[in-house]
Design a protein around this motif. Structure first.
Motif, PDB file in Angstrom:
ATOM      1  N   LYS A   1       0.851  -1.185   0.000  1.00 29.92           N
ATOM      2  CA  LYS A   1       0.000   0.000   0.000  1.00 29.92           C
ATOM      3  C   LYS A   1       0.889   1.237   0.000  1.00 29.92           C
ATOM      4  CE  LYS A   1      -3.637  -2.298   2.584  1.00 29.92           C
ATOM      5  NZ  LYS A   1      -4.457  -2.292   3.787  1.00 29.92           N
ATOM      6  N   ALA A   2       0.338   2.336  -0.448  1.00 28.36           N
ATOM      7  CA  ALA A   2       1.092   3.594  -0.493  1.00 28.36           C
ATOM      8  C   ALA A   2       1.625   3.964   0.889  1.00 28.36           C
ATOM      9  CB  ALA A   2       0.220   4.709  -1.045  1.00 28.36           C
ATOM     10  N   ALA A   3       0.864   3.692   1.934  1.00 28.53           N
ATOM     11  CA  ALA A   3       1.305   4.032   3.287  1.00 28.53           C
ATOM     12  C   ALA A   3       2.571   3.267   3.670  1.00 28.53           C
ATOM     13  CB  ALA A   3       0.202   3.747   4.298  1.00 28.53           C
ATOM     14  N   ASN A   4       2.693   2.014   3.179  1.00 25.39           N
ATOM     15  CA  ASN A   4       3.900   1.244   3.467  1.00 25.39           C
ATOM     16  C   ASN A   4       5.116   1.891   2.826  1.00 25.39           C
ATOM     17  OD1 ASN A   4       1.839  -1.555   2.849  1.00 25.39           O
ATOM     18  ND2 ASN A   4       2.529  -0.968   4.878  1.00 25.39           N
ATOM     19  N   ILE A   5       4.963   2.339   1.607  1.00 32.28           N
ATOM     20  CA  ILE A   5       6.072   2.980   0.898  1.00 32.28           C
ATOM     21  C   ILE A   5       6.422   4.301   1.571  1.00 32.28           C
ATOM     22  CG2 ILE A   5       6.768   4.049  -1.281  1.00 32.28           C
ATOM     23  CD1 ILE A   5       5.094   1.849  -2.670  1.00 32.28           C
ATOM     24  N   GLU A   6       5.404   5.063   1.955  1.00 36.95           N
ATOM     25  CA  GLU A   6       5.658   6.335   2.627  1.00 36.95           C
ATOM     26  C   GLU A   6       6.435   6.117   3.925  1.00 36.95           C
ATOM     27  OE1 GLU A   6       1.782   8.054   3.004  1.00 36.95           O
ATOM     28  OE2 GLU A   6       1.621   8.434   0.854  1.00 36.95           O
ATOM     29  N   ALA A   7       6.103   5.068   4.661  1.00 38.94           N
ATOM     30  CA  ALA A   7       6.815   4.775   5.907  1.00 38.94           C
ATOM     31  C   ALA A   7       8.269   4.401   5.629  1.00 38.94           C
ATOM     32  CB  ALA A   7       6.116   3.648   6.658  1.00 38.94           C
ATOM     33  N   SER A   8       8.511   3.734   4.504  1.00 41.25           N
ATOM     34  CA  SER A   8       9.874   3.313   4.157  1.00 41.25           C
ATOM     35  C   SER A   8      10.718   4.458   3.629  1.00 41.25           C
ATOM     36  CB  SER A   8       9.820   2.198   3.099  1.00 41.25           C
ATOM     37  OG  SER A   8       9.175   1.065   3.618  1.00 41.25           O
ATOM     38  N   LEU A   9      10.099   5.514   3.169  1.00 44.58           N
ATOM     39  CA  LEU A   9      10.837   6.637   2.591  1.00 44.58           C
ATOM     40  C   LEU A   9      11.744   7.336   3.601  1.00 44.58           C
ATOM     41  CD1 LEU A   9       8.281   8.269   0.144  1.00 44.58           C
ATOM     42  CD2 LEU A   9      10.360   7.008  -0.408  1.00 44.58           C
ATOM     43  N   ALA A  10      11.489   7.148   4.882  1.00 42.55           N
ATOM     44  CA  ALA A  10      12.350   7.774   5.889  1.00 42.55           C
ATOM     45  C   ALA A  10      13.792   7.314   5.733  1.00 42.55           C
ATOM     46  CB  ALA A  10      11.842   7.451   7.290  1.00 42.55           C
ATOM     47  N   ALA A  11      13.994   6.115   5.204  1.00 41.10           N
ATOM     48  CA  ALA A  11      15.353   5.604   4.998  1.00 41.10           C
ATOM     49  C   ALA A  11      16.118   6.457   3.992  1.00 41.10           C
ATOM     50  CB  ALA A  11      15.303   4.156   4.543  1.00 41.10           C
ATOM     51  N   ALA A  12      15.412   7.153   3.123  1.00 41.00           N
ATOM     52  CA  ALA A  12      16.073   7.998   2.129  1.00 41.00           C
ATOM     53  C   ALA A  12      16.767   9.191   2.782  1.00 41.00           C
ATOM     54  CB  ALA A  12      15.065   8.477   1.087  1.00 41.00           C
ATOM     55  N   ASP A  13      16.377   9.528   4.000  1.00 40.84           N
ATOM     56  CA  ASP A  13      16.977  10.660   4.704  1.00 40.84           C
ATOM     57  C   ASP A  13      18.231  10.279   5.487  1.00 40.84           C
ATOM     58  OD1 ASP A  13      15.063  12.461   3.803  1.00 40.84           O
ATOM     59  OD2 ASP A  13      13.713  12.033   5.474  1.00 40.84           O
ATOM     60  N   VAL A  14      18.570   9.000   5.478  1.00 40.64           N
ATOM     61  CA  VAL A  14      19.756   8.549   6.213  1.00 40.64           C
ATOM     62  C   VAL A  14      20.993   8.877   5.391  1.00 40.64           C
ATOM     63  CG1 VAL A  14      20.983   6.530   7.099  1.00 40.64           C
ATOM     64  CG2 VAL A  14      18.508   6.713   7.392  1.00 40.64           C
ATOM     65  N   GLY A  15      21.951   9.528   6.020  1.00 43.26           N
ATOM     66  CA  GLY A  15      23.200   9.863   5.341  1.00 43.26           C
ATOM     67  C   GLY A  15      24.318   8.936   5.794  1.00 43.26           C
TER      68      GLY A  15
END
Length: 52
Positions: free
Chosen positions: A10-24
């Motif tokens: 579901k879109a909500a699952n992907i949105e929750a996973s997007l936080a990993a994109a902010d990891v440097g």
């Protein structure tokens, strides 16, 4: 993304996973990952695209 997002149905699952994109990752982080995976063996098998 460069890896499968397992369980993202579901879109909500992907949105929750997007936080990993902010990891440097620092150069030291990347060097440690390279060290840990230097002896890794590629594994072939079913891909998400091939599973229905």
């Amino acid at each position: 993304m460069h890896v499968a997002s397992v369980g993202a149905r579901k879109a909500a699952n992907i949105e929750a996973s997007l936080a990993a994109a902010d990891v440097g990752l620092t150069a030291d982080d990347l060097a440690e990952i390279d060290r840990l995976t230097a002896d890794a063996v590629p594994v072939a098998g079913a891909s998400p695209e091939g599973i229905s």
